[in-house]
Write a protein that holds these residues in place. Structure first.
Motif, PDB file in Angstrom:
ATOM      1  N   UNK A   1      45.859  36.690  46.374  1.00 43.06           N
ATOM      2  CA  UNK A   1      45.190  37.644  45.499  1.00 43.06           C
ATOM      3  C   UNK A   1      45.075  37.163  44.056  1.00 43.06           C
ATOM      4  N   UNK A   2      45.550  35.959  43.775  1.00 43.96           N
ATOM      5  CA  UNK A   2      45.458  35.416  42.415  1.00 43.96           C
ATOM      6  C   UNK A   2      44.413  34.313  42.279  1.00 43.96           C
ATOM      7  N   UNK A   3      43.812  33.910  43.387  1.00 47.19           N
ATOM      8  CA  UNK A   3      43.027  32.680  43.381  1.00 47.19           C
ATOM      9  C   UNK A   3      41.531  32.866  43.159  1.00 47.19           C
ATOM     10  N   UNK A   4      41.002  34.075  43.369  1.00 51.98           N
ATOM     11  CA  UNK A   4      39.550  34.228  43.383  1.00 51.98           C
ATOM     12  C   UNK A   4      39.105  35.424  42.536  1.00 51.98           C
ATOM     13  N   UNK A   5      37.840  35.405  42.102  1.00 54.53           N
ATOM     14  CA  UNK A   5      37.356  36.496  41.245  1.00 54.53           C
ATOM     15  C   UNK A   5      36.991  37.766  41.999  1.00 54.53           C
ATOM     16  N   UNK A   6      36.793  37.653  43.318  1.00 56.64           N
ATOM     17  CA  UNK A   6      36.376  38.830  44.084  1.00 56.64           C
ATOM     18  C   UNK A   6      36.785  38.677  45.544  1.00 56.64           C
TER      19      UNK A   6
ATOM     20  N   UNK B   1      38.521  39.102  52.752  1.00 56.12           N
ATOM     21  CA  UNK B   1      37.753  37.860  52.709  1.00 56.12           C
ATOM     22  C   UNK B   1      37.474  37.532  51.244  1.00 56.12           C
ATOM     23  N   UNK B   2      37.841  36.341  50.808  1.00 54.17           N
ATOM     24  CA  UNK B   2      37.676  36.012  49.392  1.00 54.17           C
ATOM     25  C   UNK B   2      36.248  35.563  49.099  1.00 54.17           C
ATOM     26  N   UNK B   3      35.844  35.752  47.848  1.00 57.23           N
ATOM     27  CA  UNK B   3      34.520  35.368  47.362  1.00 57.23           C
ATOM     28  C   UNK B   3      34.715  34.337  46.264  1.00 57.23           C
ATOM     29  N   UNK B   4      34.134  33.177  46.444  1.00 52.26           N
ATOM     30  CA  UNK B   4      34.355  32.068  45.512  1.00 52.26           C
ATOM     31  C   UNK B   4      33.764  32.349  44.134  1.00 52.26           C
ATOM     32  N   UNK B   5      32.579  32.984  44.116  1.00 53.98           N
ATOM     33  CA  UNK B   5      31.890  33.229  42.849  1.00 53.98           C
ATOM     34  C   UNK B   5      31.304  34.636  42.855  1.00 53.98           C
ATOM     35  N   UNK B   6      31.617  35.408  41.830  1.00 56.60           N
ATOM     36  CA  UNK B   6      31.100  36.765  41.716  1.00 56.60           C
ATOM     37  C   UNK B   6      29.704  36.708  41.104  1.00 56.60           C
ATOM     38  N   UNK B   7      28.715  37.082  41.870  1.00 55.17           N
ATOM     39  CA  UNK B   7      27.324  37.015  41.435  1.00 55.17           C
ATOM     40  C   UNK B   7      26.981  38.268  40.639  1.00 55.17           C
ATOM     41  N   UNK B   8      26.614  38.085  39.383  1.00 53.72           N
ATOM     42  CA  UNK B   8      26.292  39.228  38.525  1.00 53.72           C
ATOM     43  C   UNK B   8      25.365  38.766  37.406  1.00 53.72           C
TER      44      UNK B   8
END
Length: 278
Positions: free
Chosen positions: A31-36, A45-52
């Protein structure tokens, strides 16, 4: 004592079968490794890049943007922050604003916050999610998009109230909820058990009671013509696109609406005409 070969083989098969039935526990989500992250109801499921989009590109919602961005930044900093209900017209940037606010807060406080999106059909597992997030030294914005409880659904609103009001299943201190809905009351317009024509005021109060549990309730409304054109102008300048207001207005007439979403669809059309990717 050495077992006979047939007994040894039998025990080996039994052990393998038990292992398949009870696999080794997963190491869990970092829970510390990814932005979303996306919560499925039982796993993440982790998300590498938060699209915004950049906050500067979100036009026509300046007041809403200021309130949401300030609240999310407080959460990222570890300060007191509100649960948020963003309600109102479709296509006016409610979800985009939340994502953009988290990106901005993460830039101001690197690693301080992550967005966790929960689908409405995964709400039953949110208590387990809270239990996991409460053990992590990071702030989280749990995001439920396009939420709406229909007539006859009594358990959903009750569970949401429990999360918001500090019950035994309430979200931990490092977690806040962000909900988007097309209606302020979240619940259906007609709730049979409350439809007593003798007490119309009670009906209205009950419908709004759940919305009132959110510390920050922000309304989004259809944009007027000037705001619609301003949104397009901001995008066009950012991406170096030429455009004509009359053409943009004709696009909205064909779509039957003016909103941030319709403006973005027009900008995408402009980029396609110009042979550009955006």
């Amino acid at each position: 004592m050495t077992l006979p070969a047939d007994q040894s083989a039998l025990l080996t098969r039994i052990a393998e079968a038990l292992e398949r039935l009870s696999p080794v526990a997963s190491t869990g989500t970092d829970w510390l490794a990814h932005p979303a992250y996306v919560w499925t109801g039982s796993t993440a499921r982790w998300v590498e890049r938060l699209d915004a989009p950049a906050l500067s590109l979100l036009r026509g919602i300046d007041s809403q943007k200021e309130r949401v961005v300030t609240n999310v930044e407080r959460l990222a900093a570890g300060y007191a922050a509100h649960d948020m209900l963003l309600w109102g017209s479709r296509g006016m940037g409610k979800s985009a604003l939340l994502r953009a606010a988290v990106c901005a807060a993460d830039a101001a406080y690197p690693g301080g916050i992550a967005l966790v999106q929960v689908a409405q059909d995964a709400l039953s597992g949110v208590t387990d999610l809270f239990a996991a997030l409460g053990k992590v030294k990071r702030s989280f914005l749990v995001f439920i998009d396009d939420l709406g409880f229909e007539e006859g659904d009594g358990s959903g609103p009750r569970v949401l109230r429990s999360w918001l009001e500090g019950g035994v299943e309430a979200r931990p201190a490092n977690v806040r909820l962000a909900v988007t809905s097309n209606r302020r009351a979240i619940v259906g317009r007609s709730m049979a058990e409350q439809d007593d024509p003798i007490n119309p005021r009670d009906i209205v109060d009950e419908r709004l009671a759940l919305a009132d549990r959110f510390g920050l309730s922000v309304g989004f409304h259809n944009c007027d013509q000037d705001a619609y054109l301003a949104i397009i102008g901001g995008y066009a300048t950012e991406f170096g696109l030429e455009w004509e207001p009359s053409d943009a207005l004709e696009w909205s007439r064909r779509r039957g609406a003016r909103s941030g979403r319709v403006a973005w669809q027009y900008v995408n059309e402009l980029a396609g005409r110009a042979g550009k990717a955006i």
